[in-house]
Design an enzyme around this catalytic site. Structure first.
Site, mmCIF file in Angstrom:
data_model
loop_
_atom_site.group_PDB
_atom_site.id
_atom_site.type_symbol
_atom_site.label_atom_id
_atom_site.label_comp_id
_atom_site.label_asym_id
_atom_site.label_seq_id
_atom_site.Cartn_x
_atom_site.Cartn_y
_atom_site.Cartn_z
ATOM 1 N N LYS A 22 0.835 -1.210 0.000
ATOM 2 C CA LYS A 22 0.000 0.000 0.000
ATOM 3 C C LYS A 22 0.868 1.258 0.000
ATOM 4 O O LYS A 22 0.651 2.164 -0.813
ATOM 5 C CB LYS A 22 -0.884 -0.016 1.262
ATOM 6 N N ASN A 23 1.845 1.299 0.931
ATOM 7 C CA ASN A 23 2.597 2.542 1.108
ATOM 8 C C ASN A 23 3.640 2.786 0.018
ATOM 9 O O ASN A 23 4.333 3.791 0.042
ATOM 10 C CB ASN A 23 3.223 2.596 2.506
ATOM 11 N N CYS A 116 -5.418 8.124 9.571
ATOM 12 C CA CYS A 116 -5.706 7.404 10.811
ATOM 13 C C CYS A 116 -5.512 8.318 12.027
ATOM 14 O O CYS A 116 -4.685 9.221 11.997
ATOM 15 C CB CYS A 116 -4.766 6.217 10.947
ATOM 16 N N ARG A 121 0.267 14.767 13.535
ATOM 17 C CA ARG A 121 1.214 14.608 12.438
ATOM 18 C C ARG A 121 1.219 15.871 11.595
ATOM 19 O O ARG A 121 0.604 15.942 10.539
ATOM 20 C CB ARG A 121 0.831 13.403 11.585
ATOM 21 N N ASP A 306 4.144 0.142 12.193
ATOM 22 C CA ASP A 306 2.912 -0.466 11.662
ATOM 23 C C ASP A 306 2.742 -1.925 12.101
ATOM 24 O O ASP A 306 1.678 -2.507 11.912
ATOM 25 C CB ASP A 306 2.902 -0.387 10.126
ATOM 26 N N ARG A 399 -8.996 -0.240 4.476
ATOM 27 C CA ARG A 399 -8.102 0.769 3.885
ATOM 28 C C ARG A 399 -6.788 0.150 3.441
ATOM 29 O O ARG A 399 -6.165 0.631 2.503
ATOM 30 C CB ARG A 399 -7.773 1.856 4.930
HETATM 31 N N1 EPU Z 1 8.915 10.408 13.641
HETATM 32 C C1 EPU Z 1 9.753 10.423 14.701
HETATM 33 N N2 EPU Z 1 11.027 10.120 14.495
HETATM 34 C C2 EPU Z 1 11.503 9.792 13.281
HETATM 35 C C3 EPU Z 1 10.642 9.738 12.192
HETATM 36 C C4 EPU Z 1 9.327 10.058 12.398
HETATM 37 O O1 EPU Z 1 9.363 10.724 15.820
HETATM 38 O O2 EPU Z 1 12.697 9.527 13.170
HETATM 39 C C5 EPU Z 1 7.528 10.725 13.897
HETATM 40 C C6 EPU Z 1 6.967 11.856 13.132
HETATM 41 O O3 EPU Z 1 7.055 13.081 13.812
HETATM 42 C C7 EPU Z 1 5.533 11.441 12.946
HETATM 43 C C8 EPU Z 1 5.629 9.952 12.901
HETATM 44 O O4 EPU Z 1 6.826 9.592 13.487
HETATM 45 O O5 EPU Z 1 4.769 11.802 14.039
HETATM 46 C C9 EPU Z 1 5.528 9.367 11.523
HETATM 47 O O6 EPU Z 1 6.491 9.870 10.695
HETATM 48 P P1 EPU Z 1 6.427 9.871 9.112
HETATM 49 O O7 EPU Z 1 6.356 11.277 8.635
HETATM 50 O O8 EPU Z 1 7.523 8.985 8.634
HETATM 51 O O9 EPU Z 1 5.052 9.194 8.807
HETATM 52 P P2 EPU Z 1 4.279 9.337 7.497
HETATM 53 O O10 EPU Z 1 5.214 9.577 6.378
HETATM 54 O O11 EPU Z 1 3.177 10.284 7.720
HETATM 55 C C10 EPU Z 1 4.360 6.795 6.756
HETATM 56 C C11 EPU Z 1 3.321 5.725 6.516
HETATM 57 C C12 EPU Z 1 2.732 5.274 7.836
HETATM 58 C C13 EPU Z 1 3.861 4.749 8.723
HETATM 59 C C14 EPU Z 1 4.943 5.836 8.897
HETATM 60 C C15 EPU Z 1 6.148 5.354 9.654
HETATM 61 C C16 EPU Z 1 2.435 6.288 4.370
HETATM 62 C C17 EPU Z 1 1.287 6.778 3.593
HETATM 63 N N3 EPU Z 1 2.274 6.256 5.678
HETATM 64 O O12 EPU Z 1 3.660 7.875 7.362
HETATM 65 O O13 EPU Z 1 1.834 4.216 7.539
HETATM 66 O O14 EPU Z 1 3.352 4.393 9.980
HETATM 67 O O15 EPU Z 1 5.385 6.286 7.601
HETATM 68 O O16 EPU Z 1 6.722 4.259 9.016
HETATM 69 O O17 EPU Z 1 3.460 5.920 3.807
HETATM 70 C C18 EPU Z 1 -0.044 2.834 7.868
HETATM 71 O O18 EPU Z 1 0.215 2.293 6.773
HETATM 72 O O19 EPU Z 1 -0.897 2.359 8.666
HETATM 73 C C19 EPU Z 1 0.661 4.061 8.234
HETATM 74 C C20 EPU Z 1 0.203 4.883 9.174
#
Ligand code: EPU
Length: 419
Positions: A22-23, A116, A121, A306, A399
């Site tokens: 998915k991601n 979610c 975020r 995840d 989802r």
């Molecule tokens: N964060 C940290 N430290 C880090 C990196 C991130 O604290 O070193 C925090 C960020 O501040 C944020 C959270 O961790 O609150 C997530 O960070 P990120 O921006 O990487 O998340 P994202 O890009 O919004 C993607 C995936 C998520 C997955 C996260 C982490 C997609 C569409 N979403 O989210 O997937 O949990 O990376 O691997 O790619 C899911 O599939 O259920 C999902 C939520």
């Protein structure tokens, strides 16, 4: 809202094929914006987040066809650079259209994306990085306005190793003038796969899959056909479900090295497994006693957030005291309340940390899923619980997991969907 009624107690056996990630697929759909040529994606999971993203692109003016896990996208008709407010609120991953849109349009207007309910975020990491290309960003009445007078490559240090911010910057950089370097880049395999697709389209990217990515901007990208990599999170979810049910399941179409640390933790927990068939099958075999383990979630290659909630079920069945520390999201332990109702012995130390004592039997109950991964977790809990469980808000699980109940039922589970 639909619900699942699950009769617990069956152990899983047989074979299951893992879907495309998915991601990765969601970002590859966004990458189609970078060319006027056709983009063909294969192994695309048929899940509701993908359907929502399809609508986001279609509403912008793209032509998108999707059947039998093959998606054909043509973005040459995109005139509008203001995605549909309601759709974007629905799916946080839609944030990754900012990078490709700003690479091709002068103005992009984007509402704060949804997703979610797993914690705060903000999108500052994205906006600050995109400003480095010379783009002006302003926030007016909940709408982000991006104005581009020609993107110039830059050396960008991300605020944090964010997955989607890395992808946004990467997709903006491929068409920027000159060279870009992304430091503190996230290194998830889905990012490396996206870069591979972009390189096939004519981009010049090196280092994707590490924390330093280098991009030499090009004028134009062209047609591509690309197969989405297997979903390591889905593989891990099925593996944990198989293990805690004391089952015997062959999980097919996986890339084991994307699960290095997960499998390392499986070994510590005494899960009985083998990698078979030239590294493409994870065979989970029956285990008698699970060991207690400690887990911290980390950016890749650490233990993935995840797979934090699914693993908690294993901890309830492990002998002794385990500790789990969710380092990323402060709202990702909401499902614990539901597990406690089912008989789990879990103490919440704070919004990031839990202590689990095991083994404890679980009992069927009426429970509610709060997000995609928590929903999958409660399904696993219900499958090993004594008696019947009812899980609400199953749309959240749809989802990210294709036909989850059909695939689990084929392995011996007893799950009914009630609309
Ligand atoms: N964060 C940290 N430290 C880090 C990196 C991130 O604290 O070193 C925090 C960020 O501040 C944020 C959270 O961790 O609150 C997530 O960070 P990120 O921006 O990487 O998340 P994202 O890009 O919004 C993607 C995936 C998520 C997955 C996260 C982490 C997609 C569409 N979403 O989210 O997937 O949990 O990376 O691997 O790619 C899911 O599939 O259920 C999902 C939520």
């Amino acid at each position: 809202m639909a619900k699942f009624v699950i009769q617990g107690g069956n152990s899983l056996s047989g074979e299951v094929e893992i879907s495309g990630a998915k991601n990765a697929a969601l970002k590859m759909m966004a990458a189609a914006i970078l060319t006027d040529d056709e983009v063909v994606l294969t192994n695309v999971p048929d899940i509701s987040d993908i359907r929502t993203m399809q609508e986001v692109l279609a509403k912008l003016g793209a032509k998108v066809e999707f059947s039998d896990h093959v998606m054909t996208i043509n973005c040459s008709g995109i005139k509008d650079a203001q995605p549909d407010y309601e759709l974007v609120k629905h799916i946080r991953a839609s944030i990754v259209i900012i990078g490709p849109l700003i690479a091709r349009k002068e103005k992009v207007i984007m509402p704060q994306p949804g997703g979610c309910l797993i914690g705060s975020r903000p999108i500052d990491t994205h906006t600050k990085a995109i400003e480095q290309f010379g783009v002006t960003v302003s926030l007016e009445k909940d709408l982000y306005h991006f104005t581009n007078k020609g993107l110039t490559g830059a050396s960008i240090v991300l605020e944090e190793m964010s997955v989607t911010a890395t992808e946004n910057v990467l997709m903006a950089a491929v068409l920027a003038k000159g060279n870009t370097e992304i430091r503190l880049a996230a290194s998830e395999p889905e990012i490396a796969d996206l870069a591979e697709m972009l390189n096939k389209m004519g981009a010049k990217i090196t280092g994707a899959g590490t924390s330093i990515i280098k991009i030499e901007g090009v004028d134009k990208l062209h047609r591509v056909e690309h197969q989405v990599l297997p979903d390591r999170i889905e593989a891990g979810t099925f593996a944990i479900a198989a293990a805690v049910s004391r089952g015997d399941v062959r999980i097919k179409n996986i890339t084991p090295h994307h699960l290095d640390f997960v499998l390392h933790k499986f070994k510590q927990a005494n899960i009985n497994f083998e990698i078979e068939d030239d590294n493409s099958v994870l065979h989970i075999k029956p285990t008698t006693i699970f060991n207690h383990i400690n887990i911290d979630t980390r950016p890749y290659p650490g233990y993935p957030t995840d797979l934090q909630s699914p693993l908690s079920i294993l901890l309830t069945q492990a002998k002794g005291t385990s500790k789990m520390f969710e380092t990323m999201f402060e709202g990702r332990l909401g499902y614990i309340r539901e597990l406690k109702k089912m008989g789990a012995d879990i103490t919440e130390i704070d919004s990031h940390t839990i202590i689990v004592n095991g083994p404890t039997p679980l009992y069927g109950k009426k429970i509610t899923s709060f997000d995609l991964r928590a929903g999958a977790t409660l399904i696993i809990a219900a499958m090993i619980a004594e008696g019947e469980s009812e899980i609400d808000k199953i749309e959240l699980v749809d989802r990210g997991y294709e036909n989850i109940e059909l695939r689990l039922n084929k392995l011996g589970a007893n799950i009914k969907r009630i609309k």
